[in-house]
Scaffold this motif. Structure first.
Motif, PDB file in Angstrom:
ATOM      1  N   ALA A  73      11.833 -14.405   5.180  1.00  0.00           N
ATOM      2  CA  ALA A  73      12.812 -13.285   4.930  1.00  0.00           C
ATOM      3  C   ALA A  73      12.440 -12.475   3.860  1.00  0.00           C
ATOM      4  O   ALA A  73      13.045 -11.316   3.872  1.00  0.00           O
ATOM      5  CB  ALA A  73      14.219 -14.270   4.328  1.00  0.00           C
ATOM      6  N   GLU A  74      11.572 -12.581   3.005  1.00  0.00           N
ATOM      7  CA  GLU A  74      11.253 -11.435   1.968  1.00  0.00           C
ATOM      8  C   GLU A  74       9.991 -11.107   2.062  1.00  0.00           C
ATOM      9  O   GLU A  74       9.370 -10.248   1.427  1.00  0.00           O
ATOM     10  CB  GLU A  74      11.116 -12.296   0.515  1.00  0.00           C
ATOM     11  N   THR A  75       9.471 -11.089   3.462  1.00  0.00           N
ATOM     12  CA  THR A  75       8.250 -10.364   3.758  1.00  0.00           C
ATOM     13  C   THR A  75       8.295  -8.873   3.622  1.00  0.00           C
ATOM     14  O   THR A  75       9.088  -8.212   4.097  1.00  0.00           O
ATOM     15  CB  THR A  75       7.888 -10.707   5.351  1.00  0.00           C
ATOM     16  N   PRO A  76       7.341  -7.976   2.857  1.00  0.00           N
ATOM     17  CA  PRO A  76       7.608  -6.516   2.576  1.00  0.00           C
ATOM     18  C   PRO A  76       7.222  -6.156   4.285  1.00  0.00           C
ATOM     19  O   PRO A  76       6.314  -6.402   4.814  1.00  0.00           O
ATOM     20  CB  PRO A  76       6.436  -6.439   1.690  1.00  0.00           C
ATOM     21  N   LEU A  77       8.076  -5.438   4.794  1.00  0.00           N
ATOM     22  CA  LEU A  77       7.893  -4.719   5.937  1.00  0.00           C
ATOM     23  C   LEU A  77       7.432  -3.155   5.841  1.00  0.00           C
ATOM     24  O   LEU A  77       7.885  -2.534   4.992  1.00  0.00           O
ATOM     25  CB  LEU A  77       9.316  -4.965   6.816  1.00  0.00           C
ATOM     26  N   LYS A  78       6.892  -2.847   6.629  1.00  0.00           N
ATOM     27  CA  LYS A  78       6.167  -1.447   6.940  1.00  0.00           C
ATOM     28  C   LYS A  78       7.460  -0.669   7.638  1.00  0.00           C
ATOM     29  O   LYS A  78       8.390  -1.077   8.330  1.00  0.00           O
ATOM     30  CB  LYS A  78       4.993  -1.333   7.885  1.00  0.00           C
ATOM     31  N   ASP A  79       7.244   0.585   7.277  1.00  0.00           N
ATOM     32  CA  ASP A  79       8.244   1.606   7.767  1.00  0.00           C
ATOM     33  C   ASP A  79       7.432   3.072   7.877  1.00  0.00           C
ATOM     34  O   ASP A  79       6.611   3.203   7.319  1.00  0.00           O
ATOM     35  CB  ASP A  79       9.651   1.737   6.875  1.00  0.00           C
ATOM     36  N   SER A  80       8.311   4.021   8.486  1.00  0.00           N
ATOM     37  CA  SER A  80       7.770   5.243   8.739  1.00  0.00           C
ATOM     38  C   SER A  80       8.420   6.400   8.576  1.00  0.00           C
ATOM     39  O   SER A  80       9.755   6.008   8.752  1.00  0.00           O
ATOM     40  CB  SER A  80       7.125   5.555  10.163  1.00  0.00           C
ATOM     41  N   ASP A  81       8.142   7.509   8.155  1.00  0.00           N
ATOM     42  CA  ASP A  81       9.165   8.596   8.002  1.00  0.00           C
ATOM     43  C   ASP A  81       9.499   9.031   9.475  1.00  0.00           C
ATOM     44  O   ASP A  81      10.916   9.445   9.281  1.00  0.00           O
ATOM     45  CB  ASP A  81       8.131   9.822   7.894  1.00  0.00           C
ATOM     46  N   SER A  82       9.342   8.741  10.446  1.00  0.00           N
ATOM     47  CA  SER A  82       9.746   9.138  11.760  1.00  0.00           C
ATOM     48  C   SER A  82      10.650   8.268  12.229  1.00  0.00           C
ATOM     49  O   SER A  82      11.838   8.551  12.703  1.00  0.00           O
ATOM     50  CB  SER A  82       8.644   9.291  12.875  1.00  0.00           C
ATOM     51  N   ALA A  83      10.694   6.917  11.865  1.00  0.00           N
ATOM     52  CA  ALA A  83      11.653   5.977  12.056  1.00  0.00           C
ATOM     53  C   ALA A  83      12.929   6.337  11.220  1.00  0.00           C
ATOM     54  O   ALA A  83      14.208   6.192  11.425  1.00  0.00           O
ATOM     55  CB  ALA A  83      10.946   4.517  11.993  1.00  0.00           C
ATOM     56  N   ARG A  84      12.607   6.663   9.909  1.00  0.00           N
ATOM     57  CA  ARG A  84      13.610   6.956   9.087  1.00  0.00           C
ATOM     58  C   ARG A  84      14.817   7.963   9.185  1.00  0.00           C
ATOM     59  O   ARG A  84      15.746   8.008   9.372  1.00  0.00           O
ATOM     60  CB  ARG A  84      13.161   7.190   7.533  1.00  0.00           C
ATOM     61  N   ALA A  85      13.931   8.928   9.979  1.00  0.00           N
ATOM     62  CA  ALA A  85      14.763  10.211  10.386  1.00  0.00           C
ATOM     63  C   ALA A  85      15.459   9.792  11.698  1.00  0.00           C
ATOM     64  O   ALA A  85      16.488  10.286  11.731  1.00  0.00           O
ATOM     65  CB  ALA A  85      13.623  11.396  10.781  1.00  0.00           C
ATOM     66  N   TYR A  86      14.963   9.077  12.426  1.00  0.00           N
ATOM     67  CA  TYR A  86      15.462   8.736  13.795  1.00  0.00           C
ATOM     68  C   TYR A  86      16.531   7.908  13.501  1.00  0.00           C
ATOM     69  O   TYR A  86      17.701   7.984  14.051  1.00  0.00           O
ATOM     70  CB  TYR A  86      14.679   7.898  14.827  1.00  0.00           C
ATOM     71  N   ARG A  87      16.784   6.944  12.552  1.00  0.00           N
ATOM     72  CA  ARG A  87      17.906   6.265  12.153  1.00  0.00           C
ATOM     73  C   ARG A  87      19.159   7.009  11.615  1.00  0.00           C
ATOM     74  O   ARG A  87      20.288   6.684  11.950  1.00  0.00           O
ATOM     75  CB  ARG A  87      17.542   5.200  11.161  1.00  0.00           C
ATOM     76  N   LEU A  88      18.850   8.311  11.228  1.00  0.00           N
ATOM     77  CA  LEU A  88      20.018   8.986  10.554  1.00  0.00           C
ATOM     78  C   LEU A  88      20.702   9.735  12.014  1.00  0.00           C
ATOM     79  O   LEU A  88      21.754  10.313  11.231  1.00  0.00           O
ATOM     80  CB  LEU A  88      19.221   9.984   9.806  1.00  0.00           C
ATOM     81  N   ARG A  89      20.280   9.470  13.092  1.00  0.00           N
ATOM     82  CA  ARG A  89      20.938  10.058  14.008  1.00  0.00           C
ATOM     83  C   ARG A  89      22.264   9.116  14.307  1.00  0.00           C
ATOM     84  O   ARG A  89      23.359   9.543  15.339  1.00  0.00           O
ATOM     85  CB  ARG A  89      20.231  10.195  15.314  1.00  0.00           C
ATOM     86  N   TYR A  90      22.102   8.028  13.994  1.00  0.00           N
ATOM     87  CA  TYR A  90      23.247   6.855  14.355  1.00  0.00           C
ATOM     88  C   TYR A  90      24.137   6.811  13.116  1.00  0.00           C
ATOM     89  O   TYR A  90      23.854   6.733  11.886  1.00  0.00           O
ATOM     90  CB  TYR A  90      22.548   5.701  14.671  1.00  0.00           C
ATOM     91  N   PRO A  91      25.565   6.667  13.272  1.00  0.00           N
ATOM     92  CA  PRO A  91      26.482   6.501  12.279  1.00  0.00           C
ATOM     93  C   PRO A  91      26.365   4.967  11.637  1.00  0.00           C
ATOM     94  O   PRO A  91      26.928   5.066  10.502  1.00  0.00           O
ATOM     95  CB  PRO A  91      27.703   7.079  12.832  1.00  0.00           C
TER      96      PRO A  91
END
Length: 342
Positions: free
Chosen positions: A193-211
């Motif tokens: 559960a506490e595994t540090p997970l990878k993320d990306s700028d493109s994924a962060r931007a895409y998520r903001l399209r959803y409320p």
């Protein structure tokens, strides 16, 4: 001794010597190698190119961690060979879809080169998620596996508005849903559960399209029902139907849509039961568009409009899953006879 007796004696002696040598040769024949005692089997569904050194699909990170440099074992009837290391961790690419993956799993399970009598299974791969419950880059352990396809469906316009357009088909009760071992799921969450997970700028931007708050979350490790179907369903209506089916069958909230886990689990159940089966999925897309796009626009996005985070998600799957695999192998005396108490 007469010449006849002498000749007969030599013939008998030669015959005995040949028989003795044949017996020795028979005893010296190498024994068939012992089957590999599988401790954990990791199943992926596809790889994009090679197993290492290029763009990673579902198998590459697992391969590079556990099987780089090992000899592949060909299995008749399976899509791809099986790889095993000295610690008893094995894995293979099974193929996409229920028929492809389950037929490969069946061939591997029945092959005499492997001993699966005490094996644990990690069925892993990428998936979709409803934006009300998940986000791009998240990793989910299944509590339930539900088959999306086994039933009757009809067009919404042939129904009363708002009513379900799905009815379960009788006779499939034993293999349209599987409740996975809650103790094993709890162990998986405890370890990962506490595994540090990878993320990306493109994924962060895409998520903001959803409320939805869940859709905007950073990647996390969670649990819930994984819905197995050969159909790539999209749109809020189909997503609601998946949730309806999960609840109709008494399962937890639907959080992941994928194509293989229930079918692979059915094959394992018929040979070894399901107490040691885990389903691990990483979300690379939402199962519906955002409020400003139609379902067709979501299915066929314009260039630059796709969700990011694929590379990070396939890495996250292995980062999470390997914590459980490594723990089981390192503590095999406690795990070999069943899931230990926590």
């Amino acid at each position: 001794m007469s010449p006849f007796q002498s000749t007969r004696f030599r013939a008998l002696a030669l015959s005995a010597a040949v028989g003795l040598n044949a017996g020795c040769a028979s005893n010296m024949q190498p024994r068939p190698s012992e089957p590999v005692k599988v401790k954990v089997f990791v199943a992926a569904m596809f790889e994009i190119g090679q197993n290492t050194g290029d763009r990673a699909g579902e198998f590459q990170h697992w391969y590079e961690r556990y099987w780089k440099g090992t000899t592949p074992v060909a299995v008749p009837g399976a899509l791809q060979p099986v790889y095993c290391n000295a610690d008893g961790v094995c894995g293979a690419v099974l193929g996409m879809g229920k028929v492809n993956s389950s037929s490969s799993m069946q061939a591997i399970l029945l092959n005499p080169k492997f001993d699966f009598s005490q094996a644990y299974y990690v069925i892993s791969g990428v998936a979709g998620t409803p934006p009300s419950r998940g986000t791009i880059g998240e990793v989910s352990w299944a509590t339930w596996l539900v088959d999306y396809d086994l039933g009757h469906r009809w067009a919404p316009e042939e129904n009363k508005a708002g009513e379900p357009t799905f009815m379960p088909r009788k006779g499939y009760e034993e293999y349209r849903r599987f409740k996975l071992n809650p103790d094993l799921v709890a162990w998986a969450m405890k370890l990962s559960a506490e595994t540090p997970l990878k993320d990306s700028d493109s994924a962060r931007a895409y998520r903001l399209r959803y409320p939805q708050a869940a859709a905007r979350r950073a990647p996390f490790v969670g649990t819930g029902t994984h819905m197995t179907g050969d159909t790539f369903f999209h749109g809020p209506g189909m997503s609601s139907q998946a949730q309806y089916i999960a609840k109709l069958y008494g399962a937890d909230d639907y959080v992941i849509t994928e194509m293989e886990a229930a079918a692979v689990t059915l094959v394992i159940k018929r040979t070894h039961g399901t107490d040691r089966v885990m389903s691990l999925r990483g979300a690379v897309n939402f199962d519906q568009g955002n409020p400003r796009e139609t379902t067709l626009q979501h299915l066929d996005p314009a260039p630059g409009e796709t969700a990011g985070g694929f590379a990070e998600t396939v890495e996250n799957i292995e980062l999470v899953g390997s914590r459980v695999v490594d723990h089981i192998v390192a503590n095999w005396p406690q795990w070999q006879n069943g899931v230990p108490a926590r």
